[in-house]
Design a protein around this motif. Structure first.
Motif, mmCIF file in Angstrom:
data_model
loop_
_atom_site.group_PDB
_atom_site.id
_atom_site.type_symbol
_atom_site.label_atom_id
_atom_site.label_comp_id
_atom_site.label_asym_id
_atom_site.label_seq_id
_atom_site.Cartn_x
_atom_site.Cartn_y
_atom_site.Cartn_z
ATOM 1 N N GLY A 1 41.804 52.781 44.627
ATOM 2 C CA GLY A 1 42.557 53.744 44.091
ATOM 3 C C GLY A 1 43.094 53.962 43.206
ATOM 4 N N LYS A 2 44.564 53.533 43.263
ATOM 5 C CA LYS A 2 45.224 53.183 41.919
ATOM 6 C C LYS A 2 45.845 52.051 42.162
ATOM 7 C CE LYS A 2 45.897 57.693 40.256
ATOM 8 N NZ LYS A 2 47.094 59.097 39.878
ATOM 9 N N THR A 3 45.762 51.870 43.240
ATOM 10 C CA THR A 3 46.348 50.010 43.595
ATOM 11 C C THR A 3 45.435 48.870 43.211
ATOM 12 O OG1 THR A 3 47.636 51.459 45.076
ATOM 13 C CG2 THR A 3 47.327 48.764 45.715
ATOM 14 N N VAL A 4 45.920 47.968 42.497
ATOM 15 C CA VAL A 4 45.796 46.597 42.054
ATOM 16 C C VAL A 4 46.046 45.043 42.458
ATOM 17 C CG1 VAL A 4 44.566 46.058 40.354
ATOM 18 C CG2 VAL A 4 44.458 48.343 40.326
ATOM 19 N N ILE A 5 45.049 44.818 43.381
ATOM 20 C CA ILE A 5 45.995 43.892 43.604
ATOM 21 C C ILE A 5 45.339 42.439 43.085
ATOM 22 C CG2 ILE A 5 45.908 41.798 46.352
ATOM 23 C CD1 ILE A 5 46.108 44.415 47.375
ATOM 24 N N TYR A 6 46.174 41.134 42.622
ATOM 25 C CA TYR A 6 45.699 40.652 42.199
ATOM 26 C C TYR A 6 45.391 39.099 43.231
ATOM 27 C CZ TYR A 6 45.291 42.976 37.738
ATOM 28 O OH TYR A 6 46.255 43.483 37.049
ATOM 29 N N MET A 7 44.675 38.367 43.538
ATOM 30 C CA MET A 7 44.734 37.660 44.413
ATOM 31 C C MET A 7 43.742 35.866 43.026
ATOM 32 S SD MET A 7 43.576 39.233 47.951
ATOM 33 C CE MET A 7 44.649 37.381 49.273
ATOM 34 N N SER A 8 44.627 34.971 43.722
ATOM 35 C CA SER A 8 43.852 33.572 43.334
ATOM 36 C C SER A 8 43.213 33.363 44.419
ATOM 37 C CB SER A 8 44.932 32.819 42.962
ATOM 38 O OG SER A 8 45.048 31.749 43.763
#
Length: 146
Positions: free
Chosen positions: A68-75
Motif C-alpha cells: 500500500g503506502k507503507t515502504v520498508i527498506y531492508m539491506s
C-alpha cells in the motif's frame, strides 16, 4: 518475522567474476508480520554474487518493499537473516557459480591439453634432430609416432 514468499530474477546477467540477479516488480515479495510486501526498484535492483566463491558482494545495499503506502527498506544483511532467502538466492545463482569440481575438471583438461601440445612439439624436435643426423631408422620410428 521476515520470510521470503517469492524470489525470482527478472533476468540474470553474468560476467567472468559476477552473477547479477536483477530484480523487478512482482518478482520479489516478502512476508513481514503477516503482511505481503513487494519489491520496488527505487534504490537497488540487483544482487551481485561472486562466481568464484558464491558470496554476496553487495551486502550493504538497501532494497525497498511496499505494501500500500507503507515502504520498508531492508539491506541485504537483513535479508540474509531471513530463514529462506539464501536458499532462494543460491538456487538461482548456483548454475552460474563455478564449483570446486568444475574448476578441478577444467584445470585437468587444460593441463592435459598443454601436455599433449608439448609432447607433440618435442616429437617434432626429435624428428628434426634425426634428420640433421641423417638417422633414417630413428626418423622412421618417430614419424610413426606422429
Amino acid at each position: 518475522m521476515v520470510t521470503v514468499k517469492l524470489l525470482k530474477p527478472y533476468y540474470i546477467k553474468t560476467d567472468e567474476q559476477t552473477v547479477r540477479v536483477v530484480l523487478a516488480y512482482q518478482y520479489f515479495t516478502l512476508l513481514i508480520n503477516q503482511r505481503v510486501f513487494q519489491f520496488i526498484p527505487i534504490e537497488e535492483k540487483e544482487i551481485r554474487v561472486s562466481r568464484e566463491n558464491g558470496k554476496i558482494e553487495n551486502i550493504h545495499d538497501r532494497f525497498a518493499f511496499q505494501n500500500g503506502k507503507t515502504v520498508i527498506y531492508m539491506s541485504l544483511v537483513e535479508l540474509i537473516s531471513a530463514p529462506n532467502f539464501l536458499n532462494h538466492l543460491h538456487s538461482i545463482a548456483q548454475p552460474y557459480i563455478q564449483s570446486e569440481e568444475t574448476k578441478s575438471v577444467t584445470l585437468k583438461e587444460e593441463t592435459e591439453q598443454i601436455i599433449k601440445v608439448l609432447e607433440e612439439r618435442n616429437l617434432k624436435r626429435m624428428i628434426d634432430q634425426a634428420l640433421d643426423e641423417r638417422n633414417k631408422v630413428l626418423f622412421d620410428q618417430l614419424v610413426k609416432l606422429l
